[in-house]
Design a protein around this motif. Sequence first.
Motif, mmCIF file in Angstrom:
data_model
loop_
_atom_site.group_PDB
_atom_site.id
_atom_site.type_symbol
_atom_site.label_atom_id
_atom_site.label_comp_id
_atom_site.label_asym_id
_atom_site.label_seq_id
_atom_site.Cartn_x
_atom_site.Cartn_y
_atom_site.Cartn_z
ATOM 1 N N GLU A 50 -57.435 1.967 72.284
ATOM 2 C CA GLU A 50 -56.677 2.377 71.106
ATOM 3 C C GLU A 50 -55.426 1.526 71.002
ATOM 4 N N ALA A 51 -55.144 1.067 69.796
ATOM 5 C CA ALA A 51 -53.960 0.247 69.551
ATOM 6 C C ALA A 51 -52.712 1.125 69.573
ATOM 7 N N ALA A 52 -51.653 0.658 70.254
ATOM 8 C CA ALA A 52 -50.383 1.387 70.257
ATOM 9 C C ALA A 52 -49.847 1.495 68.829
ATOM 10 N N ASP A 53 -50.038 0.465 68.044
ATOM 11 C CA ASP A 53 -49.674 0.454 66.628
ATOM 12 C C ASP A 53 -51.004 0.419 65.864
ATOM 13 N N PRO A 54 -51.516 1.581 65.452
ATOM 14 C CA PRO A 54 -52.851 1.626 64.846
ATOM 15 C C PRO A 54 -52.990 0.681 63.650
ATOM 16 N N TYR A 55 -54.188 0.146 63.527
ATOM 17 C CA TYR A 55 -54.492 -0.732 62.405
ATOM 18 C C TYR A 55 -54.604 0.115 61.134
ATOM 19 N N PRO A 56 -54.326 -0.495 59.974
ATOM 20 C CA PRO A 56 -54.405 0.247 58.713
ATOM 21 C C PRO A 56 -55.804 0.806 58.470
ATOM 22 N N ASP A 57 -55.863 1.832 57.660
ATOM 23 C CA ASP A 57 -57.129 2.458 57.306
ATOM 24 C C ASP A 57 -57.905 1.608 56.301
ATOM 25 N N ASP A 58 -57.193 0.870 55.459
ATOM 26 C CA ASP A 58 -57.844 0.043 54.447
ATOM 27 C C ASP A 58 -58.172 -1.334 55.008
ATOM 28 N N TYR A 59 -59.252 -1.905 54.501
ATOM 29 C CA TYR A 59 -59.788 -3.154 55.030
ATOM 30 C C TYR A 59 -58.866 -4.355 54.819
#
Length: 127
Positions: A50-59
């Motif tokens: 899991e990314a500490a800074d989550p990736y965006p939900d949109d592509y």
Amino acid sequence: MSGSRVLLAYFSRPGENYFNGGRRRLTVGNTEVVAGMISRLIGCVVHRIEAADPYPDDYEPTVARNVREQNENARPAIANPPASIDGYDKILLGSPIWNVRAPMIMTTLVEGLDFSGKRSTRSRRTR
């Protein structure tokens, strides 16, 4: 792989993803689906990166962030890195392919683990 301890460490992103030739909002990322299949087939320990800074939900914002990370040779932080791979005979890594390569978070993962004493094998494709 019976008789050996196998770790499958994977990174996957739910949200808007490619699916069946188009884009679709997924509650479970494509790589996570494949990791589940592999786990059921070979019976391994599974660790979701899991990314500490989550990736965006949109592509599109995800693609833009990934391109920046690749251009900067970034090492995105991992929220939950595996403590050690010492107890495993085999390590399988899984991730999406963004911009023709694995996301930079996978480089963070590999550089943070001690592969001393592990042997590298390549998968072979048949035509």
